[in-house]
Design an enzyme around this catalytic site. Structure first.
Site, PDB file in Angstrom:
ATOM      1  N   HIS A  71       0.793  -1.215  -0.004  1.00 26.79           N
ATOM      2  CA  HIS A  71      -0.013  -0.067  -0.013  1.00 26.79           C
ATOM      3  C   HIS A  71       0.892   1.410  -0.121  1.00 26.79           C
ATOM      4  CE1 HIS A  71       0.380  -0.099   4.577  1.00 26.79           C
ATOM      5  NE2 HIS A  71       0.333   1.502   4.308  1.00 26.79           N
ATOM      6  N   ASP A 110      -0.043  -7.555   1.261  1.00 26.20           N
ATOM      7  CA  ASP A 110       0.540  -6.047   1.618  1.00 26.20           C
ATOM      8  C   ASP A 110       1.888  -6.091   1.670  1.00 26.20           C
ATOM      9  OD1 ASP A 110       0.177  -3.532   1.611  1.00 26.20           O
ATOM     10  OD2 ASP A 110      -0.071  -3.394   3.955  1.00 26.20           O
ATOM     11  N   SER A 183       4.653   2.540   7.932  1.00 22.08           N
ATOM     12  CA  SER A 183       4.261   1.561   7.128  1.00 22.08           C
ATOM     13  C   SER A 183       5.419   0.989   6.449  1.00 22.08           C
ATOM     14  CB  SER A 183       3.084   1.920   6.136  1.00 22.08           C
ATOM     15  OG  SER A 183       1.977   1.998   6.960  1.00 22.08           O
TER      16      SER A 183
END
Length: 228
Positions: A71, A110, A183
């Site tokens: 992402h 992901d 992230s």
């Protein structure tokens, strides 16, 4: 009494050696030492397409390869997921970005694997043991896109299944404070070894992050992704 003196002296010496060993071990595992050990293995990541821009983190797993979240390197346009046109990374002690290339990705997990051509990095060490609940851990990431920094937490659950975007995966749940930009960052154990890649936070009904809960993709999932 004189005969007992050498025995007492020997016991005192052994205790001193043991305490010294414990002290040295604790000294090696302090947060600042873990950061010094791994700061060159965690980089800022910038992904852009025209006016769309995304910031996050990537972790170096070999001299030329890095792992991050899918992402971070993608964006959604009219309900369709797209890979950003430009992927760039920046090391903690440098001011300029260098180009990164996408090797492969898994949208469901992901995860994405990148490579860098113009520079060799310091790969992070993988943990080979069990993920222990209650263990103290360190989170390294590009918090708020202000550069690589660290925070600490505790593993509250070593395996928890969460449905995200209608996909169920297994994560490590950590009680820690986190923010945007981390992230793709590293979750490392008390020895500074990688046990997970930071990936998501829980949102409330209004879409606001619930602080104190951080989730990471566990090392066994990362290994599977890298070998398939």
């Amino acid at each position: 009494m004189r005969k007992a003196t050498p025995i007492i002296a020997m016991i005192s010496l052994l205790l001193a050696i043991g305490l010294t060993g414990v002290y040295i071990l604790e000294l090696q595992n302090t947060p600042d030492r873990i950061f010094d050990k791994n700061m060159n293995s965690v980089v800022e990541l910038k992904a852009t397409t025209d006016e769309i821009e995304s910031f996050g983190t990537a972790v170096i797993i070999s001299e030329t390869e890095l792992i991050t979240n899918y992402h971070v390197i993608s964006y959604t346009n009219q309900g369709v997921s797209n890979i950003h046109r430009s992927l760039e990374i920046r090391f903690v002690d440098e001011s300029d970005y260098i180009t990164a290339t996408l090797i492969k990705y898994d949208e469901n997990l992901d995860l994405a694997l990148l490579s860098m051509e113009d520079k060799k990095g310091e790969s992070i060490s993988f943990q080979n043991g069990d993920i222990v609940e209650g263990e103290s851990v360190i989170l390294l990431g590009n918090a708020n896109n202000l550069g690589i920094s660290i925070t600490s937490g505790i593993i509250s659950r070593s395996k928890v299944n969460i449905i995200n975007n209608m996909i169920e995966n297994t994560y490590i749940q950590v009680d820690a404070t986190s923010t945007s930009g981390v992230s793709g960052g590293a979750l490392v154990d008390s020895n500074g070894k990688l046990i997970g890649i930071l990936t998501l936070r829980i949102l409330d009904n209004e879409g606001t992050p619930i602080y104190g809960y951080v989730f990471a993709i566990p090392i066994f999932t990362i290994r599977e992704f890298l070998t398939t």
